[in-house]
Design an enzyme around this catalytic site. Structure first.
Site, PDB file in Angstrom:
ATOM      1  N   THR A 191       0.816  -1.214   0.000  1.00  0.00           N
ATOM      2  CA  THR A 191       0.000   0.000   0.000  1.00  0.00           C
ATOM      3  C   THR A 191       0.850   1.264   0.000  1.00  0.00           C
ATOM      4  O   THR A 191       1.964   1.271   0.553  1.00  0.00           O
ATOM      5  CB  THR A 191      -0.901   0.016   1.260  1.00  0.00           C
ATOM      6  OG1 THR A 191      -1.524   1.296   1.381  1.00  0.00           O
ATOM      7  CG2 THR A 191      -0.106  -0.224   2.532  1.00  0.00           C
ATOM      8  N   TYR A 202      -2.044   0.170  10.176  1.00  0.00           N
ATOM      9  CA  TYR A 202      -2.287  -0.507   8.892  1.00  0.00           C
ATOM     10  C   TYR A 202      -1.022  -0.450   8.023  1.00  0.00           C
ATOM     11  O   TYR A 202      -0.522  -1.481   7.555  1.00  0.00           O
ATOM     12  CB  TYR A 202      -3.467   0.157   8.175  1.00  0.00           C
ATOM     13  CG  TYR A 202      -3.607  -0.283   6.741  1.00  0.00           C
ATOM     14  CD1 TYR A 202      -3.995  -1.572   6.424  1.00  0.00           C
ATOM     15  CD2 TYR A 202      -3.308   0.594   5.688  1.00  0.00           C
ATOM     16  CE1 TYR A 202      -4.090  -1.984   5.098  1.00  0.00           C
ATOM     17  CE2 TYR A 202      -3.414   0.196   4.375  1.00  0.00           C
ATOM     18  CZ  TYR A 202      -3.799  -1.093   4.087  1.00  0.00           C
ATOM     19  OH  TYR A 202      -3.884  -1.501   2.767  1.00  0.00           O
TER      20      TYR A 202
HETATM   21  N1  UFG Z   1     -12.936  11.544   1.383  1.00  0.00           N
HETATM   22  C1  UFG Z   1     -13.932  12.451   1.669  1.00  0.00           C
HETATM   23  N2  UFG Z   1     -15.119  11.971   2.117  1.00  0.00           N
HETATM   24  C2  UFG Z   1     -15.365  10.639   2.305  1.00  0.00           C
HETATM   25  C3  UFG Z   1     -14.337   9.719   1.997  1.00  0.00           C
HETATM   26  C4  UFG Z   1     -13.126  10.211   1.541  1.00  0.00           C
HETATM   27  O1  UFG Z   1     -13.751  13.652   1.523  1.00  0.00           O
HETATM   28  O2  UFG Z   1     -16.473  10.278   2.744  1.00  0.00           O
HETATM   29  C5  UFG Z   1     -11.648  12.059   0.911  1.00  0.00           C
HETATM   30  C6  UFG Z   1     -10.510  11.699   1.868  1.00  0.00           C
HETATM   31  O3  UFG Z   1     -10.423  12.639   2.898  1.00  0.00           O
HETATM   32  C7  UFG Z   1      -9.316  11.676   0.924  1.00  0.00           C
HETATM   33  C8  UFG Z   1      -9.921  11.211  -0.413  1.00  0.00           C
HETATM   34  O4  UFG Z   1     -11.323  11.431  -0.303  1.00  0.00           O
HETATM   35  O5  UFG Z   1      -8.814  12.963   0.764  1.00  0.00           O
HETATM   36  C9  UFG Z   1      -9.692   9.740  -0.659  1.00  0.00           C
HETATM   37  O6  UFG Z   1     -10.090   9.017   0.497  1.00  0.00           O
HETATM   38  P1  UFG Z   1     -10.286   7.461   0.507  1.00  0.00           P
HETATM   39  O7  UFG Z   1     -10.809   7.107   1.870  1.00  0.00           O
HETATM   40  O8  UFG Z   1     -11.080   7.026  -0.661  1.00  0.00           O
HETATM   41  O9  UFG Z   1      -8.821   6.867   0.304  1.00  0.00           O
HETATM   42  P2  UFG Z   1      -7.463   7.218   1.083  1.00  0.00           P
HETATM   43  O10 UFG Z   1      -6.626   8.027   0.153  1.00  0.00           O
HETATM   44  O11 UFG Z   1      -7.703   7.734   2.426  1.00  0.00           O
HETATM   45  O12 UFG Z   1      -6.892   5.726   1.299  1.00  0.00           O
HETATM   46  C10 UFG Z   1      -6.091   5.085   0.364  1.00  0.00           C
HETATM   47  C11 UFG Z   1      -6.273   3.589   0.489  1.00  0.00           C
HETATM   48  C12 UFG Z   1      -5.787   3.114   1.824  1.00  0.00           C
HETATM   49  C13 UFG Z   1      -4.363   3.550   2.004  1.00  0.00           C
HETATM   50  C14 UFG Z   1      -4.226   5.024   1.827  1.00  0.00           C
HETATM   51  C15 UFG Z   1      -2.792   5.404   1.841  1.00  0.00           C
HETATM   52  O13 UFG Z   1      -7.627   3.251   0.341  1.00  0.00           O
HETATM   53  O14 UFG Z   1      -5.843   1.704   1.871  1.00  0.00           O
HETATM   54  O15 UFG Z   1      -4.759   5.432   0.564  1.00  0.00           O
HETATM   55  O16 UFG Z   1      -2.647   6.700   2.311  1.00  0.00           O
HETATM   56  F1  UFG Z   1      -3.947   3.241   3.252  1.00  0.00           F
END
Ligand code: UFG
Length: 345
Positions: A134, A158
């Site tokens: 990841t 994680y």
């Molecule tokens: N976001 C929102 N609202 C939501 C969900 C997400 O604004 O309801 C935003 C988050 O704050 C972030 C972006 O959308 O800025 C993407 O969020 P995600 O939750 O879709 O994904 P992440 O980038 O947080 O997570 C991903 C992978 C994880 C990994 C991480 C590494 O899914 O497994 O990148 O930083 F750990």
């Protein structure tokens, strides 16, 4: 822990690949790609978050990766030529609350698989290992795009639990000659192009599935976490890669390992992303454009631990694996995710 085996498939043993977590989101897409490339994916999954109906491309062994005896039995029965390891706990926030679970499943579970590979090896030959890693191993990087040699500083259990496995793989390469590739995913998104498999999670936290639920009215709205980031529109930027592209990268990694000779490194880590960043607002706008529907949304404070931008430099994966993303344009990601989501309601 009990293990049940469905239809044995020993007659095609030369093409069997053991896929832990093959009933889950990314694992099931990897199984689809393996099947398309002429392999038989043998899924090893305890079905706690995976789904039996996602196992469409080969046999299912119901078992838990923490159960070394069950793993060894599966390897002895199916004689796989390699292991792809997806089975894991994947919720970043939950990992902060329940680190013991994350180290148990993600780190100790991986150790059990590697141990089973060692104990079933013939003539000192260990079957190769493709690991689902990841971008969380980078924590909050100083800049973007991120290449593999950026500092590894996870900011949650994680990411730590996955990085520890990468360290094991490096040490096992040196000590036991294990060949492995760790694939560091950026933001996996979308669903299969034929709409046969997709994300089954009924309580998603990731941006695109949450936005689709808001659009379909199964949740009140999308909460946009942070609109004061140092990005062009103030919302966070991520590198979204279609799950079908992740899947073909796994097959390419497998084939790289299968034909590896002594001149190639026994272990390497590769970023899987597109190199293109999209903001939360850009994703929302794309969803509205593709579906013709409005995503009800409101602005909220930043989510703890979210970096402003995470974009991959995936030049190394493209060069080493001779692979490139084919379906990761935002329209295809949104169109397939939306089509799949409609099959769930
Ligand atoms: N976001 C929102 N609202 C939501 C969900 C997400 O604004 O309801 C935003 C988050 O704050 C972030 C972006 O959308 O800025 C993407 O969020 P995600 O939750 O879709 O994904 P992440 O980038 O947080 O997570 C991903 C992978 C994880 C990994 C991480 C590494 O899914 O497994 O990148 O930083 F750990």
């Amino acid at each position: 822990m009990s293990t049940q085996h469905s239809t044995p498939n020993t007659q095609h043993a030369k093409r069997n690949v053991l896929v832990t977590g093959g009933a889950g989101y990314i694992g099931s897409h990897a199984c689809q790609a393996l099947k398309a490339a002429g392999y038989t994916p043998v899924v090893f999954d305890n079905l706690t978050t995976g789904h039996r109906k996602a196992v469409q491309f080969g046999p299912l062994v119901e078992g838990d990766i923490r159960d070394g005896a069950a793993l060894k039995a599966a390897i002895e029965q199916y004689q796989p030529i390699a292991v792809m390891h997806f089975a894991a706990l994947i919720a970043v926030g939950e990992s902060v609350e329940k680190p013991a679970d994350y180290y148990h499943v993600n780190t100790l579970g991986a150790w059990q698989i590697l141990n089973a590979i060692r104990e079933t090896s013939v003539g000192g030959h260990l079957i190769p290992f493709v690991f689902s890693s990841t971008a969380a191993v980078y924590g909050i990087p100083a800049s973007s795009p991120i290449s593999e040699d950026f500092p590894h500083q996870p900011i949650n259990p994680y990411g730590q639990s996955k990085l520890m496995v990468e360290h094991m793989l490096l040490d096992y390469a040196h000590a036991y000659g294990l060949r492995s590739i760790a694939l560091r995913y950026f933001n996996a998104a979308g669903a299969s192009l034929d709409n046969s498999i997709g994300l089954e999670n009924r309580n998603p936290t990731h941006l695109i599935p949450v936005a689709l639920e808001a659009l379909l009215g199964t949740r009140p709205e999308l909460q946009i976490f942070g609109s004061d980031y140092p990005t062009p529109d103030g919302t966070a930027v991520r590198d979204y890669i279609h799950v079908a592209d992740l899947a073909t990268a796994h097959v390419a990694a497998l084939e790289h390992l299968l034909k590896a000779d002594n001149s190639t490194p026994a272990h390497m880590a590769l970023n899987l992303g597109t190199g293109q960043g999209l903001s939360v607002d850009e994703i929302t706008a794309s969803i509205e454009r593709v579906t013709g529907k409005v995503v009800p949304a409101s602005k909220h404070p930043r989510r703890a631990g979210d970096p402003p931008a995470l974009v991959a430099n995936s030049t190394k994966a493209q060069t080493v694996l001779n692979w490139k993303p084919e379906h990761s344009d935002v329209e295809t990601i949104v169109r397939t995710a939306y089509a799949w989501r409609q099959t769930l309601s």
